[in-house]
Design an enzyme around this catalytic site. Structure first.
Site, PDB file in Angstrom:
ATOM      1  N   ASP A  11      56.454   2.013  80.198  1.00 35.31           N
ATOM      2  CA  ASP A  11      55.183   2.701  80.439  1.00 35.31           C
ATOM      3  C   ASP A  11      54.027   1.857  79.915  1.00 35.31           C
ATOM      4  OD1 ASP A  11      56.423   4.849  81.663  1.00 35.31           O
ATOM      5  OD2 ASP A  11      56.655   5.961  79.796  1.00 35.31           O
ATOM      6  N   LYS A  61      58.114   8.038  92.840  1.00 40.95           N
ATOM      7  CA  LYS A  61      57.917   9.425  93.303  1.00 40.95           C
ATOM      8  C   LYS A  61      57.222   9.446  94.669  1.00 40.95           C
ATOM      9  CE  LYS A  61      57.648  11.289  88.589  1.00 40.95           C
ATOM     10  NZ  LYS A  61      57.659  10.026  87.828  1.00 40.95           N
ATOM     11  N   LEU A  62      57.832   8.800  95.630  1.00 33.26           N
ATOM     12  CA  LEU A  62      57.240   8.689  96.960  1.00 33.26           C
ATOM     13  C   LEU A  62      56.995  10.065  97.570  1.00 33.26           C
ATOM     14  CD1 LEU A  62      59.483   5.797  98.316  1.00 33.26           C
ATOM     15  CD2 LEU A  62      57.186   5.610  97.329  1.00 33.26           C
ATOM     16  N   ASP A  64      54.765  11.200 101.001  1.00 35.59           N
ATOM     17  CA  ASP A  64      53.840  10.887 102.083  1.00 35.59           C
ATOM     18  C   ASP A  64      54.490  11.371 103.382  1.00 35.59           C
ATOM     19  OD1 ASP A  64      51.819   9.543 103.726  1.00 35.59           O
ATOM     20  OD2 ASP A  64      51.459   8.262 101.988  1.00 35.59           O
ATOM     21  N   ILE A  65      53.927  10.989 104.509  1.00 34.97           N
ATOM     22  CA  ILE A  65      54.545  11.374 105.772  1.00 34.97           C
ATOM     23  C   ILE A  65      55.898  10.668 105.904  1.00 34.97           C
ATOM     24  CG2 ILE A  65      52.312  11.820 106.854  1.00 34.97           C
ATOM     25  CD1 ILE A  65      52.635   9.144 108.334  1.00 34.97           C
TER      26      ILE A  65
END
Length: 232
Positions: A11, A61-62, A64-65
């Site tokens: 991180d 953490k995809l 989207d369309i």
């Protein structure tokens, strides 16, 4: 999947800091690359980890369309990552696109159910979900598994219920792990100790700041490792 059940989160937005942690903790096999580091330095961090023989959890953490997520997952597979995340809330078509992109590869797809930064009040007031968060998580989990994902990312509070409901074959990865006081103040709300998460059925634990922000990261990692070995 073999090796330690601890995944250490890189991180940071700094290439130098990330590799400093990796090289200072050579005994750590699994490293998580999240959105901050990947956005800051790009895929070369994945190559650097592969060159050191590490396993990679690419936690983007995809969401989207379907077409976009499928193409992005295909690119991630090309980097040789071992775990990749998508949001279960993206829906069945999006999840199927990601699953199709990872088929035939060694990459296992994980669906994120509910972020550990969200408490029950936020789930109700901001997301408009009037149900118990655990019920909502289980619904998202079943949706994702029905589309063919390999496992789930879930908070320690939900891992026991998911393990009982979904059986032993589902891979469960659990962030929000704190070695000391699980009520310690930070931006994660649904947290617990490593012993509790492992006993509840977690396969892998994601640990970031409790190790990387420790005065002695090596000693901190050893403390987590001792808990893992004691649980078995």
């Amino acid at each position: 999947m073999q090796g330690s059940r601890l995944i250490v989160a890189l991180d940071t937005a700094s290439w130098e800091q990330a590799l400093k942690w990796v090289d200072r903790l050579p005994q750590v096999l699994w490293w998580k690359v999240g959105l901050e580091l990947f956005t800051a330095v790009g895929p070369q961090i994945l190559q650097a980890l592969k060159e050191r023989g590490k396993r990679i959890f690419l936690d983007l953490k995809l969401h989207d369309i379907p077409h976009t997520v499928g193409r992005a997952a295909q690119v991630a597979v090309g980097y040789g990552v071992d775990l990749l995340t998508v949001h279960a809330a993206g829906g069945s078509a999006m999840l199927r696109a990601a699953v199709a992109a990872t088929q035939g590869s060694s990459c296992r797809l994980l669906a994120v159910t509910l972020l550990t930064s969200l408490g029950p009040d936020q789930v109700r007031q901001e997301l408009g979900v009037e149900r118990d968060p655990g019920d909502y998580v289980l619904q998202l989990a079943r949706l994702a598994l029905d589309q063919g994902v390999s496992g789930l990312v879930c908070s320690p509070q939900e891992v026991g219920r998911l393990r009982q409901a979904l059986g032993p074959e589902v891979l469960l990865v659990t962030p929000g792990i704190r070695l000391g006081d699980p009520e310690a103040e930070d931006d994660q709300r649904r947290v617990c100790t490593p012993a509790a998460a492992l006993r509840a059925g977690a396969d892998y634990l994601v640990v970031g700041r409790p190790i990387t922000a420790a005065a002695d990261p090596v000693s901190a990692w050893q403390r987590f490792q001792a808990v893992e070995e004691a649980i078995g």
